[in-house]
Scaffold this active site. Sequence first.
Site, short mmCIF file in Angstrom:
data_model
loop_
_atom_site.label_atom_id
_atom_site.label_comp_id
_atom_site.label_asym_id
_atom_site.label_seq_id
_atom_site.Cartn_x
_atom_site.Cartn_y
_atom_site.Cartn_z
N GLY A 67 5.08 -4.85 14.04
CA GLY A 67 4.27 -3.83 13.28
C GLY A 67 4.54 -2.46 13.86
N THR A 102 4.03 1.27 1.59
CA THR A 102 5.01 0.94 2.86
C THR A 102 6.15 0.12 2.39
OG1 THR A 102 3.69 -0.96 3.34
CG2 THR A 102 3.12 0.99 4.55
N THR A 140 12.23 2.87 4.07
CA THR A 140 10.74 2.72 4.25
C THR A 140 10.33 2.66 5.68
OG1 THR A 140 10.92 0.32 4.45
CG2 THR A 140 10.66 1.12 2.53
N ILE A 151 0.93 -1.25 -0.12
CA ILE A 151 -0.05 -0.06 0.19
C ILE A 151 0.98 1.36 -0.03
CG2 ILE A 151 -2.03 -1.24 1.17
CD1 ILE A 151 -1.30 0.14 3.82
N GLU A 184 1.80 2.35 11.86
CA GLU A 184 0.85 3.58 12.42
C GLU A 184 1.40 4.31 13.45
OE1 GLU A 184 -3.32 2.43 11.86
OE2 GLU A 184 -2.55 0.48 11.14
#
Lengths: 205, 728
Positions: free
Chosen positions: B692, B465, B624, B463, B695
């Site tokens: 993760g 990322t 990234t 997306i 966000e």
Amino acid sequence: MPEPSRPARAHTRRTVLKSTAVTAAGTAFLPAVARAEPTALSRGTIAPGESAEITLSVNGRDRVVAVEPRVTLLDALRERLGLTGTKKGCDRGECGACTVLVDGERVKSCLTLAVMRQGSDITTVEGLADGDRLHPVQEAFIRHDAFQCGACTSGQVMSAVACIREGHAGTEAEIREWMSGNLCRCACYQNIVAAVADAAREVRR
Amino acid sequence: MNDGLVGRPVMRVDGRAKVTGAARYPADDPVPGALHGFLVTSTVARGEVVGIDKSAALAHPGVVAVYTHADLPRLTVPTFPYIKGFIPLQGTAVHHAGQPVAIVLATTVEQAGEGANLVRIDYRAEPPTASIDDAPQPPHLPKPFRNRPNEIARGDAAAALAAAEVRLEARYSSPPRHHNPIEPHATTAQWDGDSVTVHETAQGVNLTRSVLSTAFGLPPDRIRVLAPFLGGGFGSKGPVWPHTILTVAAARLARRPVRLVLTRAQMFTLTGHRAEFRQHLRIGATRQGKLTALVETTTAQLSRTEESIFNESDSTSTLYDCPNVHIRQEGVPLDLASSSYMRSPETTAHFGLETALDELAWQVGVDPVELRRRNHTAVNQETGSPIRGKRLLDCYRIAAEAFGWSRRAPRPGATKDGDEYVGWGMATEAHTFAAAPATPPVTASVTIGADGRAVVRIATQDIGTGTYTVIGQIAADALGVPLDAVTAVIGDSALPYAGVSAGSATIASITGPVDRAARAARDAVVALAVADPRSPLVGVPAAEVVTAHGHLFHARDRERRDSYRAVVGRHGRPVETTGTLLNAPGHSWGAVFLEVRVHARLGSVRVTRVVTAHDLGRVMNRRTARGQVLGGVTWGIGHALMEHTAYDRSTARVVNPNLSTYLVPVCADTPAVESHFVDHQDPDSTALGARGFGETPITGVPAAIGNAVYHATGRRVRDLPITRDKLL
């Protein structure tokens, strides 16, 4: 709310040709009309749904395309010529994703009609590289990671090419101002600024 | 052996495709004969469709069909990840302005749009409610959503609050906001008998497939969903929305492929948003600033058809050490479209918590960083189990030093530079990342061809990322081949199963399966080599073979070597392996320090300097990862200073459904960001030490900005965005 079809009918030959009269000089547009049967465009009125055959010079090639007068340059490129590198983000000139070069100037292709750009030299992101050799702006965008999703990237790259050519890439602050017409929702702005500054140095060399 | 690509700032492998326009997004793929679809949407927010006149639209040149609720077959309303609660064009009820009431198909996109203008709809309209302030009924506690309760209670928060040495009570709020990815949502549906191929702007190709499977009663294997590239999603393309179902239905009725692209304005009512949000926070603490009680009630906008809360209070519940906690996540149904996940859903509640801690710090006279250290926890507050590998304290130290926090002026309003007050603020960042479901397990396959090249297949998404790039790094390392010998094939539901690219779940959930599949492929090729009389490695124990640069070596005699290409070439057919590995949810953390300048007479706020430090476990790709920090900080600036969807309170319609009046940060709004990472292996990770992350970097930014504005001016703004009218 229902809209009457008045806007489409209001296109006369005069309004359609107005913007091309100065620049077309017969190079692309006039032969196309002269050789053909009378078209809607040459008859002077275009009923809703009727198309005119026009020639657009895109990335150095003449491309004949049939469009209604209401078709934007963006939709002519994407939907008729298959040049989908140019993106539609808002269709109202707010995001800059559809930026292309028209006679060397950056133009939001969603805010100009295809029939107004006959006789102009149009460059899209697909036409920027020289064969396999990328344009310095494209190279710099890769080197500086100046994109993530890529939806705004074509517009950013085209805008950056013009920004440098305009002489608006002298300082970081200047680049930030003159690249602010191209939104990047992933927000790679810092890397875009670095890429434009880097490419500007290379172009000047 | 390990080439060590993982962890290096490898350049994106899809970079060339993206800067040349060659990358094909779902609305770019040519589909011969496709009609263009355009939605007709409701102009009223509450009521009923009582009349439809298609005649003018059908008379328009190029218009092929106009479908309404009278034309569509009855479909089954899917549950999560379809979170709207109803499918439009199944009846006459109108639940929000902008709800689809008809779909027009035409030969060109212009004809479809004009045809939609010509469809006449008559409504019976009722007065709608568009704001929490106007709701006729009090907020209520919705049922748990996906097994997550909306009420959390630990210890005795009421008693602890009453007994606290220091108490603080404040109310925080934020308006609705919209994701606004640059790429509009788009669906292209092509039926072939009872099977359908859907080119979809999807953050989860398998989510789209499962929703379509339910809606149409089709076995999943009859549905193929393609999203090789995605032009940003930020949560808006995670759930599946009505236009996808309607396009697939229309293509079936018309017996033609149909492409439908939402307009920017339609994206303000049809693809979710961050709900309007209120937060009432009461804090009990010691005089030293140690938390003893957290009592929080939040109120979020709900819709008439869907009761899920997406503005979660994870941070209040889990971020700090506090024995007595009582959280209630309440909601109020309004006549608006359903809200949804938006990048870092915890951001709204996190703003209140991190602002309140700043207020507490000033109240007890403790430095805000020190206050957070005093409340740091290495124990999961919800389960009581220890958190291994949490490096948040390092983040505070690294970012504070890099920022020069120790030189902060000791009182608000003390620093002026020309016409501007200068203020410094900080906040903790924290994000809960999701795990992929265990069934079906996330699976990757690796195929090594006779050319020695590896193809990794997995139904995940990029997306923006950097998934393509990181898959390449993982597989190249595991195989011992160069990065350019690996091709990742993703974004296709026909590939081995993977979940949604949302909740910062992608890297955490796919790294293990890709690594395992690649290691299995490596082992299979080594086994072929050592058993092959034509190989220089014949007879060498497999454990003594190492791989690097596309070659296989005897570990102690590197003159004895073979290559992937030669081994698989002699084998005569490709070597294919698969790998699966489960992962668990968890947290990533960080600290953000920043400077603002507030104009003394204009009240304008500029963010002029930002330093971050994040603990995300192992950093898979520094470039990234840094991209996520730049994006997150900028989203935090938008959240704090400008983004705001405005509803007309009498009609419940969005009044700024475009990018010239819904302001998002532009290049000139964003400062340079200095990002640091605490790069280490998380001991509980099944993703090569990574967690993760994506966000995490928004979460603290709005509070850090508000805290800096307070430091600059002495004004505490608790209602976002911090616009100049609130400072003058």
